[in-house]
Design an enzyme around this catalytic site. Structure first.
Site, PDB file in Angstrom:
ATOM      1  N   MET A   1      44.652  22.858 -33.114  1.00 56.62           N
ATOM      2  CA  MET A   1      45.697  21.826 -33.165  1.00 56.62           C
ATOM      3  C   MET A   1      46.090  21.548 -34.613  1.00 56.62           C
ATOM      4  O   MET A   1      45.226  21.528 -35.493  1.00 56.62           O
ATOM      5  CB  MET A   1      45.194  20.530 -32.534  1.00 56.62           C
ATOM      6  CG  MET A   1      44.603  20.680 -31.153  1.00 56.62           C
ATOM      7  SD  MET A   1      43.978  19.085 -30.557  1.00 56.62           S
ATOM      8  CE  MET A   1      43.018  19.608 -29.149  1.00 56.62           C
TER       9      MET A   1
ATOM     10  N   MET B   1      48.155  23.647 -18.370  1.00 55.52           N
ATOM     11  CA  MET B   1      47.480  22.437 -18.832  1.00 55.52           C
ATOM     12  C   MET B   1      47.432  21.435 -17.688  1.00 55.52           C
ATOM     13  O   MET B   1      48.459  21.142 -17.070  1.00 55.52           O
ATOM     14  CB  MET B   1      48.212  21.841 -20.032  1.00 55.52           C
ATOM     15  CG  MET B   1      48.213  22.717 -21.287  1.00 55.52           C
ATOM     16  SD  MET B   1      46.550  23.075 -21.897  1.00 55.52           S
ATOM     17  CE  MET B   1      45.941  21.415 -22.264  1.00 55.52           C
TER      18      MET B   1
ATOM     19  N   MET C   1      47.889  25.190 -30.291  1.00 61.05           N
ATOM     20  CA  MET C   1      48.758  24.035 -30.060  1.00 61.05           C
ATOM     21  C   MET C   1      49.358  23.682 -31.414  1.00 61.05           C
ATOM     22  O   MET C   1      49.079  22.631 -31.999  1.00 61.05           O
ATOM     23  CB  MET C   1      47.950  22.876 -29.478  1.00 61.05           C
ATOM     24  CG  MET C   1      47.497  23.137 -28.055  1.00 61.05           C
ATOM     25  SD  MET C   1      46.206  21.992 -27.490  1.00 61.05           S
ATOM     26  CE  MET C   1      44.750  22.939 -27.936  1.00 61.05           C
TER      27      MET C   1
ATOM     28  N   ASP D   1      40.325  25.487 -29.276  1.00 62.62           N
ATOM     29  CA  ASP D   1      41.535  24.664 -29.310  1.00 62.62           C
ATOM     30  C   ASP D   1      41.979  24.473 -30.758  1.00 62.62           C
ATOM     31  O   ASP D   1      41.298  23.795 -31.531  1.00 62.62           O
ATOM     32  CB  ASP D   1      41.269  23.304 -28.677  1.00 62.62           C
ATOM     33  CG  ASP D   1      41.072  23.402 -27.174  1.00 62.62           C
ATOM     34  OD1 ASP D   1      41.995  23.866 -26.493  1.00 62.62           O
ATOM     35  OD2 ASP D   1      39.991  23.023 -26.684  1.00 62.62           O
TER      36      ASP D   1
ATOM     37  N   HIS E   1      36.394  29.068 -25.643  1.00 61.51           N
ATOM     38  CA  HIS E   1      37.752  28.541 -25.715  1.00 61.51           C
ATOM     39  C   HIS E   1      37.896  27.745 -27.008  1.00 61.51           C
ATOM     40  O   HIS E   1      37.147  26.786 -27.249  1.00 61.51           O
ATOM     41  CB  HIS E   1      38.055  27.653 -24.513  1.00 61.51           C
ATOM     42  CG  HIS E   1      39.495  27.247 -24.427  1.00 61.51           C
ATOM     43  ND1 HIS E   1      40.484  28.085 -23.964  1.00 61.51           N
ATOM     44  CD2 HIS E   1      40.107  26.083 -24.768  1.00 61.51           C
ATOM     45  CE1 HIS E   1      41.651  27.459 -24.018  1.00 61.51           C
ATOM     46  NE2 HIS E   1      41.450  26.246 -24.510  1.00 61.51           N
TER      47      HIS E   1
ATOM     48  N   HIS F   1      43.521  28.975 -28.168  1.00 59.73           N
ATOM     49  CA  HIS F   1      44.688  28.295 -27.600  1.00 59.73           C
ATOM     50  C   HIS F   1      45.384  27.555 -28.733  1.00 59.73           C
ATOM     51  O   HIS F   1      44.875  26.553 -29.238  1.00 59.73           O
ATOM     52  CB  HIS F   1      44.199  27.336 -26.507  1.00 59.73           C
ATOM     53  CG  HIS F   1      45.260  26.455 -25.946  1.00 59.73           C
ATOM     54  ND1 HIS F   1      44.973  25.323 -25.220  1.00 59.73           N
ATOM     55  CD2 HIS F   1      46.618  26.521 -25.990  1.00 59.73           C
ATOM     56  CE1 HIS F   1      46.096  24.733 -24.856  1.00 59.73           C
ATOM     57  NE2 HIS F   1      47.105  25.431 -25.318  1.00 59.73           N
TER      58      HIS F   1
ATOM     59  N   SER G   1      35.136  24.718 -23.827  1.00 61.34           N
ATOM     60  CA  SER G   1      35.966  24.390 -24.982  1.00 61.34           C
ATOM     61  C   SER G   1      35.076  23.921 -26.129  1.00 61.34           C
ATOM     62  O   SER G   1      34.407  22.890 -26.030  1.00 61.34           O
ATOM     63  CB  SER G   1      36.969  23.299 -24.626  1.00 61.34           C
ATOM     64  OG  SER G   1      37.606  22.833 -25.800  1.00 61.34           O
TER      65      SER G   1
ATOM     66  N   ASP H   1      43.321  24.297 -17.895  1.00 65.61           N
ATOM     67  CA  ASP H   1      42.714  23.672 -19.064  1.00 65.61           C
ATOM     68  C   ASP H   1      42.986  22.171 -19.069  1.00 65.61           C
ATOM     69  O   ASP H   1      44.137  21.746 -19.126  1.00 65.61           O
ATOM     70  CB  ASP H   1      43.292  24.324 -20.331  1.00 65.61           C
ATOM     71  CG  ASP H   1      42.699  23.779 -21.617  1.00 65.61           C
ATOM     72  OD1 ASP H   1      41.821  22.892 -21.557  1.00 65.61           O
ATOM     73  OD2 ASP H   1      43.115  24.244 -22.694  1.00 65.61           O
TER      74      ASP H   1
END
Length: 213
Positions: free
Chosen positions: A35, A135, A66, A33, A31, A64, A7, A173
């Site tokens: 957000m 998750m 979010m 993330d 990966h 990913h 990540s 994850d």
């Protein structure tokens, strides 16, 4: 074979190219993330960082999301070179529609759920997903403690994937490390996401090797 996806949220952003090269050389996926501070109570990074990583990446990018309204950004993630794109089931009204949108944009679609959402909620979509994201901490912050119930949830999804006879991989994850990777693989994980366990280690390459089991 198990895939390791470090990540980039845990990378050294002052020396990002060095960590990108680490993933290129030793891991399987980047990966990312993403957000927004609304769907989750934290903000990570946006397109400028994704584009910078994409310029140097030789391994596929796994983003990913979010965020609220992930469907608004599908085409843009495709344009910057993302290969795999997942979003949270409870972030949309019509998950099947968004999965189809991602596939139409040329990316592999994935569907994510937090630990408090029953895994059965994923089952109707397994044939539309290239992968699902379980998750093992709550989305939004790095460095959380791994939730032990993940093993049973993982085994249940793996059994359902086999029952439906679909080619859907399972990504885990959150709180993943060399200490629990073997057990996760044994319970059915195909992709392991690890942030702090990799980038904060004295020898990240050795951690990645040991996580392969």
């Amino acid at each position: 074979m198990i895939q390791i996806a470090p990540s980039m949220l845990a990378a050294d952003f002052l020396h990002l190219e060095k960590d990108v090269e680490l993933v290129n050389e030793h891991a399987d996926l980047f990966h990312l993330d993403i957000m927004d501070g609304t769907f989750v109570p934290n903000i990570s990074y946006g397109f400028p960082v994704v584009e910078a990583i994409a310029r140097k990446a030789t391994k596929p990018l796994d983003a990913h999301l979010m965020i609220v309204h992930p469907e608004k950004y599908v085409d843009r993630f495709a344009k910057v070179g993302v290969n795999m794109l997942s979003f949270h089931l409870n972030a949309v009204d019509n998950a099947g529609q968004v999965l189809a949108q991602i596939r139409a944009a040329g990316m592999k679609p994935g569907l994510a759920i937090n630990p408090d959402i029953p895994v059965e909620k994923l089952y109707p979509y397994l044939d539309q997903c290239d992968y699902v994201v379980l998750m093992s901490v709550f989305a939004g912050f790095g460095g959380q403690k791994f939730i032990e119930a993940t093993y049973q949830r993982l085994a249940a999804v793996k059994a359902e994937v086999k029952r439906q006879d679909v080619s859907c991989l399972i990504q885990v994850d959150g709180g993943v490390s060399a200490a629990n990777s073997t057990k996760l693989i044994r319970h059915g994980a195909d992709i392991l996401v690890a942030g702090s366990a990799v980038f904060k280690a004295e020898d990240p390459a050795e951690v990645i090797r040991s996580m392969r089991g």
